[in-house]
Design a protein around this motif. Structure first.
Motif, PDB file in Angstrom:
ATOM      1  N   HIS A  24       0.834  -1.201   0.000  1.00  0.00           N
ATOM      2  CA  HIS A  24       0.000   0.000   0.000  1.00  0.00           C
ATOM      3  C   HIS A  24       0.874   1.257   0.000  1.00  0.00           C
ATOM      4  O   HIS A  24       0.623   2.201  -0.755  1.00  0.00           O
ATOM      5  CB  HIS A  24      -0.941  -0.015   1.212  1.00  0.00           C
ATOM      6  CG  HIS A  24      -1.838   1.164   1.301  1.00  0.00           C
ATOM      7  ND1 HIS A  24      -2.855   1.404   0.407  1.00  0.00           N
ATOM      8  CD2 HIS A  24      -1.868   2.196   2.181  1.00  0.00           C
ATOM      9  CE1 HIS A  24      -3.467   2.521   0.723  1.00  0.00           C
ATOM     10  NE2 HIS A  24      -2.891   3.020   1.802  1.00  0.00           N
ATOM     11  N   ILE A  25       1.915   1.257   0.811  1.00  0.00           N
ATOM     12  CA  ILE A  25       2.833   2.402   0.862  1.00  0.00           C
ATOM     13  C   ILE A  25       3.548   2.581  -0.470  1.00  0.00           C
ATOM     14  O   ILE A  25       3.678   3.690  -0.980  1.00  0.00           O
ATOM     15  CB  ILE A  25       3.846   2.234   2.023  1.00  0.00           C
ATOM     16  CG1 ILE A  25       3.113   2.354   3.365  1.00  0.00           C
ATOM     17  CG2 ILE A  25       4.978   3.256   1.922  1.00  0.00           C
ATOM     18  CD1 ILE A  25       3.932   1.942   4.560  1.00  0.00           C
ATOM     19  N   VAL A  26       4.005   1.486  -1.051  1.00  0.00           N
ATOM     20  CA  VAL A  26       4.693   1.548  -2.339  1.00  0.00           C
ATOM     21  C   VAL A  26       3.731   2.064  -3.417  1.00  0.00           C
ATOM     22  O   VAL A  26       4.109   2.889  -4.259  1.00  0.00           O
ATOM     23  CB  VAL A  26       5.279   0.174  -2.723  1.00  0.00           C
ATOM     24  CG1 VAL A  26       5.774   0.159  -4.156  1.00  0.00           C
ATOM     25  CG2 VAL A  26       6.409  -0.197  -1.768  1.00  0.00           C
ATOM     26  N   ASP A  27       2.481   1.619  -3.410  1.00  0.00           N
ATOM     27  CA  ASP A  27       1.489   2.087  -4.382  1.00  0.00           C
ATOM     28  C   ASP A  27       1.248   3.594  -4.247  1.00  0.00           C
ATOM     29  O   ASP A  27       1.135   4.308  -5.247  1.00  0.00           O
ATOM     30  CB  ASP A  27       0.170   1.330  -4.228  1.00  0.00           C
ATOM     31  CG  ASP A  27       0.253  -0.115  -4.693  1.00  0.00           C
ATOM     32  OD1 ASP A  27       1.237  -0.471  -5.397  1.00  0.00           O
ATOM     33  OD2 ASP A  27      -0.657  -0.891  -4.344  1.00  0.00           O
ATOM     34  N   ILE A  28       1.174   4.077  -3.014  1.00  0.00           N
ATOM     35  CA  ILE A  28       0.993   5.513  -2.791  1.00  0.00           C
ATOM     36  C   ILE A  28       2.207   6.290  -3.304  1.00  0.00           C
ATOM     37  O   ILE A  28       2.070   7.318  -3.968  1.00  0.00           O
ATOM     38  CB  ILE A  28       0.736   5.814  -1.300  1.00  0.00           C
ATOM     39  CG1 ILE A  28      -0.631   5.266  -0.887  1.00  0.00           C
ATOM     40  CG2 ILE A  28       0.821   7.324  -1.029  1.00  0.00           C
ATOM     41  CD1 ILE A  28      -0.886   5.314   0.610  1.00  0.00           C
ATOM     42  N   ALA A  29       3.410   5.788  -3.015  1.00  0.00           N
ATOM     43  CA  ALA A  29       4.635   6.443  -3.491  1.00  0.00           C
ATOM     44  C   ALA A  29       4.675   6.473  -5.015  1.00  0.00           C
ATOM     45  O   ALA A  29       5.065   7.481  -5.616  1.00  0.00           O
ATOM     46  CB  ALA A  29       5.867   5.726  -2.937  1.00  0.00           C
ATOM     47  N   ASP A  30       4.250   5.399  -5.651  1.00  0.00           N
ATOM     48  CA  ASP A  30       4.210   5.336  -7.109  1.00  0.00           C
ATOM     49  C   ASP A  30       3.219   6.358  -7.667  1.00  0.00           C
ATOM     50  O   ASP A  30       3.507   7.042  -8.649  1.00  0.00           O
ATOM     51  CB  ASP A  30       3.829   3.916  -7.554  1.00  0.00           C
ATOM     52  CG  ASP A  30       3.963   3.727  -9.046  1.00  0.00           C
ATOM     53  OD1 ASP A  30       5.041   4.034  -9.595  1.00  0.00           O
ATOM     54  OD2 ASP A  30       2.974   3.273  -9.667  1.00  0.00           O
ATOM     55  N   HIS A  34       4.028   9.588 -10.160  1.00  0.00           N
ATOM     56  CA  HIS A  34       3.339   9.866 -11.426  1.00  0.00           C
ATOM     57  C   HIS A  34       2.690  11.249 -11.423  1.00  0.00           C
ATOM     58  O   HIS A  34       2.711  11.950 -12.435  1.00  0.00           O
ATOM     59  CB  HIS A  34       2.306   8.782 -11.726  1.00  0.00           C
ATOM     60  CG  HIS A  34       2.922   7.541 -12.260  1.00  0.00           C
ATOM     61  ND1 HIS A  34       3.231   6.478 -11.454  1.00  0.00           N
ATOM     62  CD2 HIS A  34       3.310   7.194 -13.498  1.00  0.00           C
ATOM     63  CE1 HIS A  34       3.784   5.531 -12.183  1.00  0.00           C
ATOM     64  NE2 HIS A  34       3.845   5.936 -13.423  1.00  0.00           N
ATOM     65  N   GLU A  35       2.128  11.658 -10.296  1.00  0.00           N
ATOM     66  CA  GLU A  35       1.537  12.998 -10.190  1.00  0.00           C
ATOM     67  C   GLU A  35       2.598  14.066 -10.437  1.00  0.00           C
ATOM     68  O   GLU A  35       2.368  15.033 -11.164  1.00  0.00           O
ATOM     69  CB  GLU A  35       0.907  13.203  -8.814  1.00  0.00           C
ATOM     70  CG  GLU A  35      -0.361  12.423  -8.592  1.00  0.00           C
ATOM     71  CD  GLU A  35      -0.805  12.425  -7.125  1.00  0.00           C
ATOM     72  OE1 GLU A  35      -0.202  13.161  -6.296  1.00  0.00           O
ATOM     73  OE2 GLU A  35      -1.751  11.688  -6.810  1.00  0.00           O
ATOM     74  N   GLU A  36       3.776  13.905  -9.823  1.00  0.00           N
ATOM     75  CA  GLU A  36       4.857  14.872  -9.999  1.00  0.00           C
ATOM     76  C   GLU A  36       5.382  14.874 -11.426  1.00  0.00           C
ATOM     77  O   GLU A  36       5.667  15.932 -11.986  1.00  0.00           O
ATOM     78  CB  GLU A  36       5.996  14.577  -9.023  1.00  0.00           C
ATOM     79  CG  GLU A  36       5.644  14.860  -7.588  1.00  0.00           C
ATOM     80  CD  GLU A  36       6.723  14.427  -6.609  1.00  0.00           C
ATOM     81  OE1 GLU A  36       7.702  13.759  -7.022  1.00  0.00           O
ATOM     82  OE2 GLU A  36       6.589  14.752  -5.411  1.00  0.00           O
ATOM     83  N   LEU A  37       5.504  13.685 -12.013  1.00  0.00           N
ATOM     84  CA  LEU A  37       5.987  13.562 -13.385  1.00  0.00           C
ATOM     85  C   LEU A  37       5.047  14.279 -14.347  1.00  0.00           C
ATOM     86  O   LEU A  37       5.478  15.049 -15.206  1.00  0.00           O
ATOM     87  CB  LEU A  37       6.097  12.075 -13.743  1.00  0.00           C
ATOM     88  CG  LEU A  37       6.856  11.675 -14.980  1.00  0.00           C
ATOM     89  CD1 LEU A  37       8.325  12.061 -14.860  1.00  0.00           C
ATOM     90  CD2 LEU A  37       6.746  10.175 -15.190  1.00  0.00           C
ATOM     91  N   ILE A  38       3.769  14.066 -14.188  1.00  0.00           N
ATOM     92  CA  ILE A  38       2.776  14.673 -15.076  1.00  0.00           C
ATOM     93  C   ILE A  38       2.662  16.170 -14.826  1.00  0.00           C
ATOM     94  O   ILE A  38       2.494  16.953 -15.765  1.00  0.00           O
ATOM     95  CB  ILE A  38       1.422  13.950 -14.925  1.00  0.00           C
ATOM     96  CG1 ILE A  38       1.529  12.571 -15.569  1.00  0.00           C
ATOM     97  CG2 ILE A  38       0.291  14.751 -15.533  1.00  0.00           C
ATOM     98  CD1 ILE A  38       0.357  11.670 -15.319  1.00  0.00           C
TER      99      ILE A  38
END
Length: 110
Positions: A24-30, A34-38
């Motif tokens: 769950h933590i890894v999914d949130i970090a991912d 993606h939010e920052e990349l976009i």
């Protein structure tokens, strides 16, 4: 998960969390990544983008159309491959996929 377990072992930290909690933590970090990349990506219709890969993996795409959506996973980009593998084909992908693929926007020679 095995990579995460190995990273925890190498860090010499004791973490009291289940596999599901760690995932769950890894999914949130991912998702944050993606939010920052976009957020830093400005799509320009008609522009050419390259993946910057070496050799046969190198490719250039021209954005020919897009269907904007506030949810990046539903934001659709239509592109034409103008050089490299699959040259001459047209395809589509999500904004997420395009941003991960695009290393840089190409600029004309001065």
């Amino acid at each position: 998960m095995q990579h995460i377990h190995e990273a925890i072992k190498r860090s010499e930290l004791v973490i009291d969390a289940s596999d599901e909690q760690i995932k769950h933590i890894v999914d949130i970090a991912d998702a944050i990544y993606h939010e920052e990349l976009i957020a830093g990506f400005v799509l320009e219709p008609g522009a050419f983008y390259t993946n910057g890969e070496p050799g046969r993996n190198w490719s250039v795409r021209q954005v020919i159309d897009h269907r904007a959506h506030k949810d990046p996973s539903l934001y659709l980009i239509v592109y034409r491959v103008v050089d490299g593998d699959r040259k001459g084909t047209t395809d589509s992908c999500t904004l997420h996929e395009f941003v991960e693929w695009a290393e840089e926007k190409m600029r004309p020679k001065s």
